[in-house]
Design an enzyme around this catalytic site. Structure first.
Site, PDB file in Angstrom:
ATOM      1  N   ASN A   1     -31.063  29.641  21.691  1.00  0.00           N
ATOM      2  CA  ASN A   1     -32.053  29.580  22.763  1.00  0.00           C
ATOM      3  C   ASN A   1     -33.217  30.501  22.406  1.00  0.00           C
ATOM      4  OD1 ASN A   1     -31.565  32.337  23.960  1.00  0.00           O
ATOM      5  ND2 ASN A   1     -29.504  31.472  24.089  1.00  0.00           N
TER       6      ASN A   1
ATOM      7  N   ASP B   1     -23.519  29.210  26.990  1.00  0.00           N
ATOM      8  CA  ASP B   1     -22.424  28.885  27.916  1.00  0.00           C
ATOM      9  C   ASP B   1     -21.446  27.894  27.293  1.00  0.00           C
ATOM     10  OD1 ASP B   1     -23.332  30.507  29.961  1.00  0.00           O
ATOM     11  OD2 ASP B   1     -24.722  28.979  30.700  1.00  0.00           O
TER      12      ASP B   1
ATOM     13  N   ASP C   1     -16.941  34.101  29.416  1.00  0.00           N
ATOM     14  CA  ASP C   1     -17.995  34.908  30.041  1.00  0.00           C
ATOM     15  C   ASP C   1     -17.713  36.384  29.722  1.00  0.00           C
ATOM     16  OD1 ASP C   1     -19.615  36.406  31.800  1.00  0.00           O
ATOM     17  OD2 ASP C   1     -19.774  34.693  33.151  1.00  0.00           O
ATOM     18  N   ILE C   2     -18.500  36.925  28.804  1.00  0.00           N
ATOM     19  CA  ILE C   2     -18.256  38.299  28.321  1.00  0.00           C
ATOM     20  C   ILE C   2     -18.373  39.298  29.478  1.00  0.00           C
ATOM     21  CG2 ILE C   2     -19.052  40.092  26.722  1.00  0.00           C
ATOM     22  CD1 ILE C   2     -20.320  37.736  25.062  1.00  0.00           C
TER      23      ILE C   2
ATOM     24  N   LYS D   1     -24.358  34.834  41.566  1.00  0.00           N
ATOM     25  CA  LYS D   1     -23.872  35.145  40.213  1.00  0.00           C
ATOM     26  C   LYS D   1     -23.266  36.550  40.198  1.00  0.00           C
ATOM     27  CE  LYS D   1     -26.365  32.635  37.076  1.00  0.00           C
ATOM     28  NZ  LYS D   1     -27.543  32.368  36.260  1.00  0.00           N
TER      29      LYS D   1
ATOM     30  N   LYS E   1     -19.258  37.132  39.411  1.00  0.00           N
ATOM     31  CA  LYS E   1     -18.848  37.865  38.201  1.00  0.00           C
ATOM     32  C   LYS E   1     -18.220  39.219  38.562  1.00  0.00           C
ATOM     33  CE  LYS E   1     -22.477  35.848  35.277  1.00  0.00           C
ATOM     34  NZ  LYS E   1     -21.961  35.206  34.058  1.00  0.00           N
TER      35      LYS E   1
HETATM   36  N1  CTP Z   1     -23.057  36.259  30.064  1.00  0.00           N
HETATM   37  C1  CTP Z   1     -22.033  36.726  29.291  1.00  0.00           C
HETATM   38  N2  CTP Z   1     -21.235  35.861  28.600  1.00  0.00           N
HETATM   39  C2  CTP Z   1     -21.424  34.542  28.675  1.00  0.00           C
HETATM   40  C3  CTP Z   1     -22.469  34.040  29.459  1.00  0.00           C
HETATM   41  C4  CTP Z   1     -23.280  34.928  30.141  1.00  0.00           C
HETATM   42  O1  CTP Z   1     -21.863  37.944  29.213  1.00  0.00           O
HETATM   43  N3  CTP Z   1     -20.639  33.744  28.002  1.00  0.00           N
HETATM   44  C5  CTP Z   1     -23.896  37.190  30.816  1.00  0.00           C
HETATM   45  C6  CTP Z   1     -25.313  37.282  30.345  1.00  0.00           C
HETATM   46  O2  CTP Z   1     -25.488  38.282  29.364  1.00  0.00           O
HETATM   47  C7  CTP Z   1     -26.051  37.603  31.623  1.00  0.00           C
HETATM   48  C8  CTP Z   1     -25.284  36.825  32.659  1.00  0.00           C
HETATM   49  O3  CTP Z   1     -23.968  36.738  32.141  1.00  0.00           O
HETATM   50  O4  CTP Z   1     -25.936  38.964  31.975  1.00  0.00           O
HETATM   51  C9  CTP Z   1     -25.879  35.464  32.865  1.00  0.00           C
HETATM   52  O5  CTP Z   1     -25.022  34.717  33.639  1.00  0.00           O
HETATM   53  P1  CTP Z   1     -24.793  33.172  33.410  1.00  0.00           P
HETATM   54  O6  CTP Z   1     -23.849  32.734  34.459  1.00  0.00           O
HETATM   55  O7  CTP Z   1     -24.481  32.854  32.024  1.00  0.00           O
HETATM   56  O8  CTP Z   1     -26.216  32.678  33.629  1.00  0.00           O
HETATM   57  P2  CTP Z   1     -26.682  31.320  33.174  1.00  0.00           P
HETATM   58  O9  CTP Z   1     -26.155  30.955  31.838  1.00  0.00           O
HETATM   59  O10 CTP Z   1     -28.149  31.337  33.311  1.00  0.00           O
HETATM   60  O11 CTP Z   1     -25.921  30.482  34.250  1.00  0.00           O
HETATM   61  P3  CTP Z   1     -26.353  29.141  34.890  1.00  0.00           P
HETATM   62  O12 CTP Z   1     -26.675  28.283  33.719  1.00  0.00           O
HETATM   63  O13 CTP Z   1     -25.161  28.741  35.646  1.00  0.00           O
HETATM   64  O14 CTP Z   1     -27.529  29.518  35.736  1.00  0.00           O
END
Ligand code: CTP
Length: 399
Positions: free
Chosen positions: A210, A279, A306-307, A337, A341
């Site tokens: 991205n 994701d 999700d880390i 969110k 989380k």
């Molecule tokens: N994050 C993470 N590990 C992942 C995905 C996201 O740690 N596998 C963290 C990102 O670093 C950020 C936050 O979670 O702090 C973003 O949340 P996320 O739910 O991933 O946001 P989006 O991807 O934008 O979700 P959506 O597409 O549902 O809006």
């Protein structure tokens, strides 16, 4: 643990008998864990040798505008960008005159002219020179330009006369320098920051990524470092130079980022998840380059872990800060969110605004609601959001 310097000062020494006091000052600054880069004018070298400052600061002393030890770039720009503040001690009447008029004819005056950080000037000279109207006029100009003048003291002078013009004592100069830096609420604590995009390989040469530049994450790492923390920066591929003084763990995929974060998170007091983590990742990575054909190609993607949520779910988690890039309904999406989380704070921004740019508009969300920050550069915003997070973590008893 290695000693982490995070407050950097350029100490400019100019010609005057008080130059010997700058040696003691260097010792005090280093003891206070400030990284000191000394630069001397030619006249200063007539009073104290660069070797003295080199031994005390542990770094080569710079005297020459064309110093080959500053590679590839211009020494004066490089020097002024590598420090958080500049102190000229002692500052001679001649050097004060030069910088008051923007003159730039040696390494130190050029660096001062090119600075983008606070400047402190500690004058030292004979009392008549001090009182000289031209000197007073130059000092007035420096004050008007936002320069802080420290001293001078009154007392016995090296020339045997009594009066105003003595360099203030090194301990007092140290206090003035310390006052420039933000308070170090995270001194000696460990903080993990993720930054940048991830890259999910499809085959050996292609992948899904991205447009995150990593700028915000690197700015957060810098702000946390400046608050005194030992920073572990887990970063996806970016084109940026990592901030100095941080432990950098470069990764590519979301899975690698997860592993690196968990290897570092033990005993961390805060976790900033700034990375734009994929994701989804391809279910399989082809061993060899995929060949094109006339048929449609279907890629099966599976969700990544999700880390942030796994860190927040630990038995005694650090204070967790997430980031939410949304294209609409910022508050609703960001707050939900945050709750899902299980984290204390989330930083929301409208995605189309920030990606790749140096400025940003962000809103901090915590259980008390929304705290919008005025538009500013990413480093200014990073410092504010880190301060907010520190206050929240203090309230929760984590710090
Ligand atoms: N994050 C993470 N590990 C992942 C995905 C996201 O740690 N596998 C963290 C990102 O670093 C950020 C936050 O979670 O702090 C973003 O949340 P996320 O739910 O991933 O946001 P989006 O991807 O934008 O979700 P959506 O597409 O549902 O809006």
């Amino acid at each position: 643990m290695t000693l982490h310097f995070h407050r950097r000062l350029l100490l400019g020494v100019t010609g005057g008998i008080a130059a010997y006091k700058a040696a003691e000052l260097t010792r005090l600054l280093v003891k206070a864990r400030i990284e000191v880069q000394v630069a001397m004018t030619e006249a200063a070298c007539g009073f104290v040798t660069p070797a003295t400052f080199q031994a005390l600061s542990g770094r080569p002393v710079l005297t020459d505008l064309w110093d080959p030890r500053v590679p590839n770039r211009m020494a004066h720009i490089e020097l002024s960008r590598q420090v958080d503040a500049i102190l000229i001690a002692p500052a001679s009447a001649d050097f004060i005159a030069k910088i008051a008029h923007g003159m730039a004819d040696d390494l130190l005056s050029t660096t001062v002219a090119a600075r983008n950080c606070p400047l402190l000037v500690a004058p030292a000279m004979n009392r008549e020179m001090w009182a000289n109207p031209a000197n007073q006029h130059n000092l007035g100009q420096l004050r008007a330009d936002g320069v802080t003048i420290v001293g001078p003291d009154t007392g016995e002078q090296a020339c045997g006369e009594m009066g105003e013009g003595r360099l203030v004592e090194p301990a007092q100069l140290l206090e003035a320098v310390l006052g420039l830096y933000p308070p170090q609420h995270l001194l000696g604590r460990k903080v993990v920051v993720t930054a940048g995009p991830t890259f999910e390989a499809i085959d050996p040469v292609r992948g899904i990524t991205n447009s995150s530049s990593g700028k915000m994450g690197y700015a957060v790492a810098e702000a946390v470092r400046d608050a005194g923390a030992h920073v572990v920066l887990v970063t996806g591929p970016t084109a940026l130079d990592p901030p100095s003084g941080c432990t950098v763990l470069p990764v590519k995929s979301a899975a690698e980022m997860l592993e690196a974060v968990h290897s570092a998170i033990e005993d961390a007091v805060m976790f900033f998840a700034v990375a734009a983590v994929a994701d989804y990742t391809p279910q399989q990575t082809a061993e060899h380059k995929l060949k094109k054909s006339s048929h449609p190609l279907t890629l099966t993607l599976v969700p990544t872990v999700d880390i942030l949520a796994t860190v927040a779910g630990r038995a005694s988690p650090p204070f967790c800060v997430g980031f939410a890039a949304e294209s609409r309904d910022l508050e609703t999406y960001a707050q939900s969110k945050r709750r899902s989380k299980g984290i204390a704070m989330i930083v929301g921004n409208l995605a189309q605004r920030a990606l790749g740019s140096d400025d940003n508009d962000i809103v901090l969300f915590d259980e008390e609601g929304a705290h919008p920050l005025p538009t500013a550069s990413k480093i200014v915003l990073a410092r504010q959001l880190v301060e907010h997070a520190i206050r929240r973590a203090q309230l929760q008893g984590i710090l």
